[in-house]
Design a protein around this motif. Sequence first.
Motif, short mmCIF file in Angstrom:
data_model
loop_
_atom_site.label_atom_id
_atom_site.label_comp_id
_atom_site.label_asym_id
_atom_site.label_seq_id
_atom_site.Cartn_x
_atom_site.Cartn_y
_atom_site.Cartn_z
N LYS A 1 -12.92 -25.58 -11.56
CA LYS A 1 -11.49 -26.29 -11.83
C LYS A 1 -10.60 -25.30 -11.29
N ALA A 2 -10.56 -24.13 -11.17
CA ALA A 2 -9.84 -23.08 -10.84
C ALA A 2 -9.84 -23.05 -9.35
N TYR A 3 -11.06 -23.12 -8.87
CA TYR A 3 -11.14 -23.29 -7.20
C TYR A 3 -10.32 -24.47 -6.70
N GLU A 4 -10.81 -25.65 -7.29
CA GLU A 4 -9.94 -26.85 -7.04
C GLU A 4 -8.48 -26.93 -7.10
N ASP A 5 -8.01 -26.19 -8.14
CA ASP A 5 -6.64 -25.95 -8.09
C ASP A 5 -5.99 -24.96 -6.96
N GLU A 6 -6.83 -23.84 -6.65
CA GLU A 6 -6.29 -23.12 -5.62
C GLU A 6 -6.28 -23.77 -4.48
N LEU A 7 -7.50 -24.73 -4.10
CA LEU A 7 -7.59 -25.36 -2.99
C LEU A 7 -6.47 -26.51 -2.83
N ALA A 8 -6.05 -27.17 -3.85
CA ALA A 8 -4.91 -27.95 -3.72
C ALA A 8 -3.59 -27.32 -3.45
N GLU A 9 -3.41 -26.20 -4.10
CA GLU A 9 -2.39 -25.35 -3.86
C GLU A 9 -2.14 -24.92 -2.36
N ALA A 10 -3.34 -24.40 -1.85
CA ALA A 10 -3.30 -24.10 -0.48
C ALA A 10 -3.34 -25.43 0.51
N ARG A 11 -3.61 -26.28 0.19
CA ARG A 11 -3.48 -27.72 0.94
C ARG A 11 -1.93 -28.00 0.88
N LYS A 12 -1.45 -28.01 -0.25
CA LYS A 12 -0.10 -28.37 -0.46
C LYS A 12 0.83 -27.22 0.40
N GLN A 13 0.53 -25.88 0.26
CA GLN A 13 1.12 -24.88 1.05
C GLN A 13 1.13 -25.12 2.42
N ALA A 14 -0.14 -25.49 3.02
CA ALA A 14 -0.40 -25.74 4.32
C ALA A 14 0.59 -26.99 4.75
N GLY A 15 0.66 -27.79 3.96
CA GLY A 15 1.52 -28.86 4.17
C GLY A 15 3.09 -28.82 4.50
N LEU A 16 3.30 -27.98 3.32
CA LEU A 16 4.73 -27.42 3.31
C LEU A 16 4.66 -26.50 4.90
N ASN A 17 4.03 -25.62 4.91
CA ASN A 17 4.12 -24.84 6.08
C ASN A 17 4.10 -25.70 7.49
N ARG A 18 3.39 -26.59 7.60
CA ARG A 18 3.40 -27.72 8.79
C ARG A 18 4.45 -28.33 8.79
N GLU A 19 5.05 -28.80 7.65
CA GLU A 19 6.37 -29.35 7.75
C GLU A 19 7.47 -28.29 8.26
N GLU A 20 7.55 -27.34 7.70
CA GLU A 20 8.66 -26.29 8.23
C GLU A 20 8.41 -25.98 9.41
N LYS B 1 7.32 -27.88 11.76
CA LYS B 1 7.46 -29.21 12.57
C LYS B 1 9.35 -29.06 12.64
N ASN B 2 9.71 -29.02 11.48
CA ASN B 2 11.41 -28.86 11.50
C ASN B 2 12.01 -27.75 12.16
N SER B 3 11.15 -26.76 12.24
CA SER B 3 11.83 -25.56 12.99
C SER B 3 11.67 -26.05 14.44
N GLY B 4 10.50 -26.58 14.80
CA GLY B 4 10.45 -26.88 16.20
C GLY B 4 11.11 -27.81 16.68
N LEU B 5 11.55 -29.04 15.87
CA LEU B 5 12.64 -29.99 16.11
C LEU B 5 14.18 -29.38 16.28
N GLU B 6 14.39 -28.25 15.38
CA GLU B 6 15.72 -27.78 15.39
C GLU B 6 15.75 -27.07 16.96
N GLU B 7 14.74 -26.30 17.30
CA GLU B 7 14.58 -25.63 18.38
C GLU B 7 14.73 -26.51 19.70
#
Length: 140
Positions: free
Chosen positions: A60-79, A81-87
């Motif tokens: 359960k802890a591993y799955e939670d960490e994995l979900a959090e890592a995926r969420k963080q990766a999505g946020l980083n990817r979106e950030e 992408k937005n930074s690239g669009l701004e540039e």
Amino acid sequence: MLDLNITLVIQLVNFLIALFFLNILIIRPIREIIKKRNGMMDNLASEADQFHAEAMARLKAYEDELAEARKQAGLNREEGKNSGLEELRSIVGNAQQSARQLLEENRAALAGQAEAALSELRDGIDGFSTKLGEKILGGK
């Protein structure tokens, strides 16, 4: 018929003595061995349940960490992408501004050249009209 005599009593006493010694020599030790084995099985079952619960908690802890890592990766990817669009917008805006400025400079230079050419033509029109009039009238 059945005769009830002293041999029946002797056989009964013999049976009870044999049962007593068998109980002491065989049955009690076997009962203790069975009790120990049952205790060990209970301990092993409780340990297995404990290991299973611990494994499920870790999973359960591993799955939670994995979900959090995926969420963080999505946020980083979106950030990113937005930074690239701004540039991209900044670069395109700078390029458009530079192109407008260059266009204005070229228009101003062309307007200056056109004005100079027009002024030169106006200055030379008197001489040109005189020469044209002489050619038409005089044939020189």
